[in-house]
Design a protein around this motif. Structure first.
Motif, PDB file in Angstrom:
ATOM      1  N   LEU A  65       6.447  -3.017  62.674  1.00 46.50           N
ATOM      2  CA  LEU A  65       7.345  -4.102  62.294  1.00 46.50           C
ATOM      3  C   LEU A  65       7.228  -4.417  60.809  1.00 46.50           C
ATOM      4  O   LEU A  65       8.212  -4.758  60.150  1.00 46.50           O
ATOM      5  N   CYS A  66       6.024  -4.273  60.276  1.00 46.03           N
ATOM      6  CA  CYS A  66       5.773  -4.566  58.862  1.00 46.03           C
ATOM      7  C   CYS A  66       6.000  -3.354  57.961  1.00 46.03           C
ATOM      8  O   CYS A  66       5.690  -3.408  56.748  1.00 46.03           O
ATOM      9  N   GLY A  67       6.528  -2.264  58.519  1.00 46.25           N
ATOM     10  CA  GLY A  67       6.802  -1.084  57.709  1.00 46.25           C
ATOM     11  C   GLY A  67       5.556  -0.333  57.291  1.00 46.25           C
ATOM     12  O   GLY A  67       5.564   0.368  56.278  1.00 46.25           O
ATOM     13  N   ARG A  68       4.475  -0.430  58.077  1.00 48.99           N
ATOM     14  CA  ARG A  68       3.216   0.219  57.722  1.00 48.99           C
ATOM     15  C   ARG A  68       2.781   1.225  58.792  1.00 48.99           C
ATOM     16  O   ARG A  68       1.636   1.243  59.214  1.00 48.99           O
ATOM     17  N   GLU A  69       3.726   2.086  59.188  1.00 45.82           N
ATOM     18  CA  GLU A  69       3.390   3.132  60.155  1.00 45.82           C
ATOM     19  C   GLU A  69       2.348   4.104  59.632  1.00 45.82           C
ATOM     20  O   GLU A  69       1.751   4.859  60.393  1.00 45.82           O
ATOM     21  N   ASP A  70       2.143   4.100  58.314  1.00 42.90           N
ATOM     22  CA  ASP A  70       1.187   5.020  57.705  1.00 42.90           C
ATOM     23  C   ASP A  70      -0.263   4.648  57.986  1.00 42.90           C
ATOM     24  O   ASP A  70      -1.162   5.468  57.817  1.00 42.90           O
ATOM     25  N   PHE A  83       7.616 -11.781  52.065  1.00 47.97           N
ATOM     26  CA  PHE A  83       7.572 -10.464  52.696  1.00 47.97           C
ATOM     27  C   PHE A  83       8.692 -10.315  53.720  1.00 47.97           C
ATOM     28  O   PHE A  83       9.338  -9.261  53.817  1.00 47.97           O
ATOM     29  N   ALA A  84       8.962 -11.373  54.494  1.00 49.04           N
ATOM     30  CA  ALA A  84       9.983 -11.315  55.541  1.00 49.04           C
ATOM     31  C   ALA A  84      11.397 -11.269  54.988  1.00 49.04           C
ATOM     32  O   ALA A  84      12.325 -10.922  55.711  1.00 49.04           O
ATOM     33  N   ARG A  85      11.592 -11.615  53.717  1.00 47.89           N
ATOM     34  CA  ARG A  85      12.934 -11.585  53.123  1.00 47.89           C
ATOM     35  C   ARG A  85      13.543 -10.195  53.119  1.00 47.89           C
ATOM     36  O   ARG A  85      14.772 -10.045  53.043  1.00 47.89           O
ATOM     37  N   ARG A  86      12.703  -9.178  53.195  1.00 42.34           N
ATOM     38  CA  ARG A  86      13.244  -7.818  53.133  1.00 42.34           C
ATOM     39  C   ARG A  86      14.184  -7.538  54.296  1.00 42.34           C
ATOM     40  O   ARG A  86      15.050  -6.679  54.200  1.00 42.34           O
ATOM     41  N   TYR A  87      14.016  -8.255  55.409  1.00 39.89           N
ATOM     42  CA  TYR A  87      14.926  -8.076  56.538  1.00 39.89           C
ATOM     43  C   TYR A  87      16.309  -8.611  56.199  1.00 39.89           C
ATOM     44  O   TYR A  87      17.334  -8.062  56.581  1.00 39.89           O
ATOM     45  N   ARG A  88      16.336  -9.724  55.440  1.00 41.15           N
ATOM     46  CA  ARG A  88      17.625 -10.293  55.026  1.00 41.15           C
ATOM     47  C   ARG A  88      18.318  -9.401  54.014  1.00 41.15           C
ATOM     48  O   ARG A  88      19.545  -9.218  54.025  1.00 41.15           O
ATOM     49  N   ASN A  89      17.479  -8.776  53.149  1.00 39.16           N
ATOM     50  CA  ASN A  89      18.039  -7.979  52.058  1.00 39.16           C
ATOM     51  C   ASN A  89      18.192  -6.512  52.400  1.00 39.16           C
ATOM     52  O   ASN A  89      18.560  -5.708  51.547  1.00 39.16           O
ATOM     53  N   GLY A  90      17.854  -6.170  53.643  1.00 45.00           N
ATOM     54  CA  GLY A  90      17.979  -4.775  54.067  1.00 45.00           C
ATOM     55  C   GLY A  90      16.917  -3.877  53.485  1.00 45.00           C
ATOM     56  O   GLY A  90      17.071  -2.673  53.445  1.00 45.00           O
TER      57      GLY A  90
END
Length: 358
Positions: free
Chosen positions: A60-65, A351-358
């Motif tokens: 969810l946080c974009g940290r699959e790595d 950090f959560a704003r990235r969902y709004r901004n794509g």
């Protein structure tokens, strides 16, 4: 946000857990923190569920790595006791886990080599890694058995656990993590006492975030609304008059996840006559490890009761040297929750704003 902060490489061992999840989301939001690995210790839920929770949140946080590893599946001696009444059957309250969190789906790699992973990482990068331990210390005790030099190899260690001159939250005197695996805590602090006797520098003694410090971090429902506002999402309201089990309708997936997790925690605390609040123990410990939250410590010799039934899992701190044994920990004696919550809102909201901004 406070900052800038020096880059930090972090090994995390947790038992996710609602407050563990908040801590992990916060650390993912810290640009200066490199999460080297997240390892699962059984506690709030079993180890496989902990790993699934970590996988889901990292994705969810974009940290699959970030590697996710499982170590022990039970405490060193005692039978495992989990806490679905506190954190929900999956460990993250009402938050829903995507199918990708489970075996066979995409996301962070899961292995069964948590202890070996810790030892190898510490040996490869001596003096570079900070350890954050927000679970029972089972995996860390096993890592110390495998590599007794770990106190010298790690840059810093932060532990959430214990209670000193303060009521327990599991028995009248014992804190949850220490009660789940008191033998592991006893081994860890014995190892650090031996290391201190051999000349380990004071700055490498564990920083211990015990209940008297972490319960000052009393999160209230309005903070969920502040997080949503900081993220630019639509207003989010969590109120004690809401129907039990109400769900977030936020379009922001991170805000929705945290809101649904924390609502369960609010309801739990209310059911145990503590008010519609959430003690976010592990967030404070995460901020200590990340160097973003203020605190003060006092050196002590810490030991753990593993035999007496009435005091099983109780931690004792000798601040005055009455035992005539070297200090093996630095116990947090002061923190600043108001500043800490402002930091949480700004950093996680940003950090959560990235969902709004794509």
């Amino acid at each position: 946000m406070t900052g800038p902060h020096a880059p930090l490489s972090l090994l995390i061992d947790n038992d996710t857990g609602i407050d563990d999840a908040l801590a992990l989301a916060y650390l993912a939001a810290c640009d200066h923190v490199d999460i080297v690995a997240v390892t699962a210790t059984p506690g709030n839920v079993d180890a496989d569920q902990v790993a699934a929770n970590n996988r889901a949140l990292l994705r969810l946080c974009g940290r699959e790595d970030v590697p996710v590893r499982i170590g022990a599946r039970a405490p060193l001696v005692a039978d495992l006791v989990t806490t679905p009444e506190t954190h929900g059957p999956q460990g993250v309250g009402y938050a829903e886990l995507p199918a990708a969190a489970f075996p066979g789906g995409p996301g962070s790699v899961v292995g069964d080599d948590a202890v070996a992973h810790w030892v190898e990482a510490a040996r490869a990068r001596p003096g570079e890694l900070t350890a954050l331990l927000t679970a029972p210390l089972t995996n860390f005790a096993l890592a110390l058995r495998a590599e007794p030099r770990l106190p010298w190899l790690l840059k810093s260690v932060v532990i959430m656990g214990g209670a000193f001159y303060y009521p327990g939250n599991t028995t009248p005197t014992a804190e949850w993590n220490t009660h789940v695996d008191p033998h592991a805590f006893k081994e860890v602090f014995a190892a650090y006492e031996e290391a201190a006797q051999a000349g380990l520098p004071d700055e490498q003694l564990p920083i211990l975030c015990s209940l008297e410090a972490t319960e000052r971090y009393e999160l209230r429902p309005d903070l969920v609304g502040r997080l949503a506002s900081s993220s630019g999402a639509e207003p989010e309201r969590v109120h004690e008059d809401d129907a039990a089990g109400a769900r977030s309708t936020s379009s922001n997936p991170l805000i929705r996840y945290l809101s649904d997790a924390l609502r369960f925690y609010f309801e739990f605390h209310r059911a145990y006559d503590q008010g519609f609040i959430a003690h976010v123990h592990d967030y404070f410990a995460a901020g200590v490890a990340a160097g973003t939250l203020e605190y003060r410590t006092r050196a002590a010799t810490v030991d753990v009761e593993t035999e007496a039934p009435l005091l099983y899992g109780t931690t004792v701190a000798d601040f005055r040297g009455l035992w005539q044994r070297p200090a093996n920990a630095r116990v947090v004696t002061w923190n600043d929750p108001e500043a800490g919550f402002a930091e949480l809102v700004e950093r996680v909201g940003h950090f959560a704003r990235r969902y709004r901004n794509g």
